[in-house]
Design a protein around this motif. Structure first.
Motif, PDB file in Angstrom:
ATOM      1  N   ASP A 235       0.833  -1.211   0.000  1.00  0.00           N
ATOM      2  CA  ASP A 235       0.000   0.000   0.000  1.00  0.00           C
ATOM      3  C   ASP A 235       0.866   1.260   0.000  1.00  0.00           C
ATOM      4  O   ASP A 235       0.586   2.225  -0.728  1.00  0.00           O
ATOM      5  N   ALA A 236       1.920   1.269   0.820  1.00  0.00           N
ATOM      6  CA  ALA A 236       2.785   2.444   0.891  1.00  0.00           C
ATOM      7  C   ALA A 236       3.510   2.663  -0.436  1.00  0.00           C
ATOM      8  O   ALA A 236       3.598   3.795  -0.933  1.00  0.00           O
ATOM      9  N   ALA A 237       4.018   1.583  -1.025  1.00  0.00           N
ATOM     10  CA  ALA A 237       4.731   1.703  -2.294  1.00  0.00           C
ATOM     11  C   ALA A 237       3.793   2.167  -3.405  1.00  0.00           C
ATOM     12  O   ALA A 237       4.162   3.017  -4.240  1.00  0.00           O
ATOM     13  N   ARG A 238       2.567   1.639  -3.415  1.00  0.00           N
ATOM     14  CA  ARG A 238       1.609   2.058  -4.440  1.00  0.00           C
ATOM     15  C   ARG A 238       1.313   3.548  -4.320  1.00  0.00           C
ATOM     16  O   ARG A 238       1.250   4.272  -5.317  1.00  0.00           O
ATOM     17  N   GLY A 239       1.138   4.013  -3.087  1.00  0.00           N
ATOM     18  CA  GLY A 239       0.865   5.429  -2.891  1.00  0.00           C
ATOM     19  C   GLY A 239       2.016   6.310  -3.355  1.00  0.00           C
ATOM     20  O   GLY A 239       1.801   7.340  -3.996  1.00  0.00           O
ATOM     21  N   LEU A 240       3.246   5.909  -3.041  1.00  0.00           N
ATOM     22  CA  LEU A 240       4.411   6.690  -3.474  1.00  0.00           C
ATOM     23  C   LEU A 240       4.542   6.678  -4.994  1.00  0.00           C
ATOM     24  O   LEU A 240       4.905   7.686  -5.610  1.00  0.00           O
ATOM     25  N   LEU A 241       4.223   5.539  -5.610  1.00  0.00           N
ATOM     26  CA  LEU A 241       4.287   5.436  -7.067  1.00  0.00           C
ATOM     27  C   LEU A 241       3.234   6.330  -7.715  1.00  0.00           C
ATOM     28  O   LEU A 241       3.533   7.066  -8.673  1.00  0.00           O
ATOM     29  N   GLU A 242       2.028   6.305  -7.185  1.00  0.00           N
ATOM     30  CA  GLU A 242       0.950   7.126  -7.752  1.00  0.00           C
ATOM     31  C   GLU A 242       1.225   8.625  -7.593  1.00  0.00           C
ATOM     32  O   GLU A 242       0.781   9.427  -8.420  1.00  0.00           O
ATOM     33  N   ARG A 243       1.953   8.981  -6.571  1.00  0.00           N
ATOM     34  CA  ARG A 243       2.287  10.389  -6.349  1.00  0.00           C
ATOM     35  C   ARG A 243       3.530  10.819  -7.123  1.00  0.00           C
ATOM     36  O   ARG A 243       3.951  11.972  -7.040  1.00  0.00           O
ATOM     37  N   GLY A 244       4.121   9.905  -7.857  1.00  0.00           N
ATOM     38  CA  GLY A 244       5.254  10.242  -8.706  1.00  0.00           C
ATOM     39  C   GLY A 244       6.606  10.193  -8.033  1.00  0.00           C
ATOM     40  O   GLY A 244       7.593  10.672  -8.603  1.00  0.00           O
ATOM     41  N   TYR A 245       6.699   9.590  -6.848  1.00  0.00           N
ATOM     42  CA  TYR A 245       7.966   9.558  -6.129  1.00  0.00           C
ATOM     43  C   TYR A 245       8.793   8.313  -6.429  1.00  0.00           C
ATOM     44  O   TYR A 245       9.965   8.254  -6.052  1.00  0.00           O
ATOM     45  N   LEU A 246       8.188   7.312  -7.067  1.00  0.00           N
ATOM     46  CA  LEU A 246       8.904   6.101  -7.434  1.00  0.00           C
ATOM     47  C   LEU A 246       8.851   5.908  -8.938  1.00  0.00           C
ATOM     48  O   LEU A 246       7.921   6.367  -9.602  1.00  0.00           O
ATOM     49  N   TYR A 247       9.852   5.214  -9.459  1.00  0.00           N
ATOM     50  CA  TYR A 247       9.817   4.841 -10.877  1.00  0.00           C
ATOM     51  C   TYR A 247      10.428   3.445 -11.024  1.00  0.00           C
ATOM     52  O   TYR A 247      11.318   3.055 -10.259  1.00  0.00           O
ATOM     53  N   PRO A 248       9.924   2.664 -12.015  1.00  0.00           N
ATOM     54  CA  PRO A 248      10.433   1.306 -12.192  1.00  0.00           C
ATOM     55  C   PRO A 248      11.824   1.302 -12.825  1.00  0.00           C
ATOM     56  O   PRO A 248      12.152   2.154 -13.656  1.00  0.00           O
ATOM     57  N   CYS A 249      12.627   0.332 -12.430  1.00  0.00           N
ATOM     58  CA  CYS A 249      14.000   0.214 -12.935  1.00  0.00           C
ATOM     59  C   CYS A 249      14.299  -1.253 -13.203  1.00  0.00           C
ATOM     60  O   CYS A 249      14.141  -2.104 -12.320  1.00  0.00           O
ATOM     61  N   THR A 250      14.740  -1.556 -14.422  1.00  0.00           N
ATOM     62  CA  THR A 250      15.078  -2.935 -14.794  1.00  0.00           C
ATOM     63  C   THR A 250      16.578  -3.184 -14.823  1.00  0.00           C
ATOM     64  O   THR A 250      17.013  -4.287 -15.147  1.00  0.00           O
ATOM     65  N   CYS A 251      17.375  -2.202 -14.487  1.00  0.00           N
ATOM     66  CA  CYS A 251      18.830  -2.344 -14.566  1.00  0.00           C
ATOM     67  C   CYS A 251      19.331  -3.419 -13.609  1.00  0.00           C
ATOM     68  O   CYS A 251      18.859  -3.532 -12.476  1.00  0.00           O
ATOM     69  N   THR A 252      20.303  -4.185 -14.065  1.00  0.00           N
ATOM     70  CA  THR A 252      20.974  -5.145 -13.205  1.00  0.00           C
ATOM     71  C   THR A 252      22.174  -4.467 -12.553  1.00  0.00           C
ATOM     72  O   THR A 252      22.626  -3.403 -12.990  1.00  0.00           O
ATOM     73  N   ARG A 253      22.702  -5.087 -11.509  1.00  0.00           N
ATOM     74  CA  ARG A 253      23.877  -4.524 -10.849  1.00  0.00           C
ATOM     75  C   ARG A 253      25.051  -4.425 -11.813  1.00  0.00           C
ATOM     76  O   ARG A 253      25.799  -3.437 -11.809  1.00  0.00           O
ATOM     77  N   ALA A 254      25.211  -5.443 -12.665  1.00  0.00           N
ATOM     78  CA  ALA A 254      26.318  -5.431 -13.628  1.00  0.00           C
ATOM     79  C   ALA A 254      26.165  -4.280 -14.618  1.00  0.00           C
ATOM     80  O   ALA A 254      27.155  -3.638 -14.992  1.00  0.00           O
ATOM     81  N   GLU A 255      24.935  -4.028 -15.059  1.00  0.00           N
ATOM     82  CA  GLU A 255      24.704  -2.920 -15.998  1.00  0.00           C
ATOM     83  C   GLU A 255      25.037  -1.576 -15.362  1.00  0.00           C
ATOM     84  O   GLU A 255      25.597  -0.692 -16.014  1.00  0.00           O
ATOM     85  N   ILE A 256      24.698  -1.423 -14.093  1.00  0.00           N
ATOM     86  CA  ILE A 256      24.978  -0.164 -13.406  1.00  0.00           C
ATOM     87  C   ILE A 256      26.482   0.013 -13.224  1.00  0.00           C
ATOM     88  O   ILE A 256      27.032   1.096 -13.477  1.00  0.00           O
TER      89      ILE A 256
END
Length: 276
Positions: free
Chosen positions: A82-103
């Motif tokens: 619930d907390a993560a969904r709320g932060l995502l809906e408010r624009g504070y989170l974004y999805p990331c598919t990067c792997t540690r090796a890519e970073i």
């Protein structure tokens, strides 16, 4: 009322460093006539082993500590979601598919929490077929939160600088929440007023203070104590096979005497305390 907690993860046995941390939290609460809580942080997938949680309880009892146990993290998944969904809906989170090796291949700079994520996935179209973590957009969050202060019993008044950690992961690809999100929510839910933990986690407090502001959570005080180091100057750690409390207990060592020695600053041969 002062409320402290000890929150181990059942992915390896407890060692002397854990004993010292638990004793600090226990004694600070008891000296103030408060409560000392035990919370099992068991959301690390297959690495979390229920039988270790039982061993932790035996270890704490062996040390002579008394506690109130609160629900384990595995019972709180809806709260994290619930907390993560709320932060995502408010624009504070974004999805990331990067792997540690890519970073690491991008040669990012280091910050207070290790490698600073360079923001590769921010604003980018993502492949829905690839697992994604959720990262905190620190710049956007800071723009809305303003200056954030917090108090440490040893270090005094601190101003949070979450930018030094970068866009940290809030929801992991392989777990329902990161340490940052779960611990912040749990401490608020459990009424913890004094967060005690090792000085190595002091930089993480800036992110936790920011999450408290975004989620409207109460702000506790902190107590970041020194760390026990081995003969090579490294902190005791499960992954380095530091001798376990269970081995000492099963060998017949007196746990209460050991606790008294740790309180007095008398450590076993080769163990030293680094100042906080």
């Amino acid at each position: 009322m002062v409320v402290t907690r000890f929150a181990p993860s059942p992915n390896g046995p407890l060692h002397l460093g854990h004993a010292f941390s638990a004793i600090v939290a226990h004694d600070l609460a008891r000296e103030a006539g408060g409560r000392f809580l035990l919370r099992i942080e068991d959301i690390d997938g297959p690495r979390s082993r229920p039988e270790l949680a039982d061993a932790f309880r035996r270890d704490l009892e062996w040390l002579g500590l008394e506690w109130d146990e609160v629900p384990a993290q595995s019972t709180r998944l809806d709260t994290y979601e619930d907390a993560a969904r709320g932060l995502l809906e408010r624009g504070y989170l974004y999805p990331c598919t990067c792997t540690r090796a890519e970073i690491e291949a991008l040669e990012p700079r280091l910050g207070s929490q290790g490698t600073i994520y360079p923001g590769t996935c921010k604003g980018r179209l993502l492949d829905p077929a690839r697992p994604a973590a959720l990262r905190l957009d620190v710049e956007r969050a800071m723009a809305d939160s303003g200056e954030l202060v917090w108090e440490d019993e040893l270090a005094g008044r601190k101003v949070a600088y979450p930018r030094e950690a970068g866009d940290v992961v809030i929801v992991r690809k392989d777990a329902p929440a990161s340490y940052h999100l779960a611990a912040t929510l749990d401490d608020a839910a459990d009424g913890v007023t004094l967060v005690t933990r090792g000085a190595d986690l002091l930089p993480a407090t800036d992110i936790h203070r920011l999450l408290q502001a975004l989620l409207g959570l109460p702000v506790p005080r902190w107590h970041h104590h020194g760390l026990l180091l081995d003969g090579s100057g490294q902190k005791l750690a499960k992954r380095r096979g530091s001798p376990s409390l269970a081995d000492r207990r099963e060998a017949g060592e007196d746990g209460r005497a050991l606790a008294a020695q740790l309180r007095a600053g008398e450590f076993p041969a080769g163990i030293t305390l680094a100042s906080a």
